[in-house]
Enzyme design. Structure first.
Site, PDB file in Angstrom:
ATOM      1  CB  VAL A   1      14.251  42.208  30.690  1.00  0.00           C
ATOM      2  CG1 VAL A   1      14.024  40.743  31.003  1.00  0.00           C
ATOM      3  CG2 VAL A   1      14.890  42.368  29.321  1.00  0.00           C
TER       4      VAL A   1
ATOM      5  CB  THR B   1      16.930  41.618  33.415  1.00  0.00           C
ATOM      6  OG1 THR B   1      16.834  42.670  34.372  1.00  0.00           O
ATOM      7  CG2 THR B   1      16.487  40.320  34.043  1.00  0.00           C
ATOM      8  CG  ASP B   2      19.806  43.073  28.394  1.00  0.00           C
ATOM      9  OD1 ASP B   2      20.843  43.302  29.044  1.00  0.00           O
ATOM     10  OD2 ASP B   2      19.727  42.223  27.501  1.00  0.00           O
ATOM     11  CE  LYS B   3      15.321  51.999  28.377  1.00  0.00           C
ATOM     12  NZ  LYS B   3      15.759  53.163  27.629  1.00  0.00           N
TER      13      LYS B   3
END
Length: 66
Positions: free
Chosen positions: A55, A51-53
């Site tokens: 999320v 996942t990204d920042k």
């Protein structure tokens, strides 16, 4: 050696994403720290995706061998 599957849920607003990063706190790092406290062993958690920042996740899976 046994392979364990864990199902993970988290609020990602305070994290830089799933995977280790030099610039901040990752979900992977935090979960590994908790397992180290519980199991008294260092584990390597492998996520089924990233996942990204910021999320959030509901039902993300990861595994580790012990």
């Amino acid at each position: 050696m046994h392979n364990y599957l864990v199902k993970i849920e988290y609020d990602g607003k305070k994290f830089v994403g799933w995977q280790y990063q030099k610039n901040g706190n990752s979900i992977q790092d935090q979960i590994e720290k908790v397992f180290k406290k519980i199991l008294k062993l260092k584990i390597k958690l492998v996520g089924a995706g990233r996942t990204d920042k910021g999320v959030h996740a509901f039902g993300q899976y990861a595994n580790f061998k012990l």
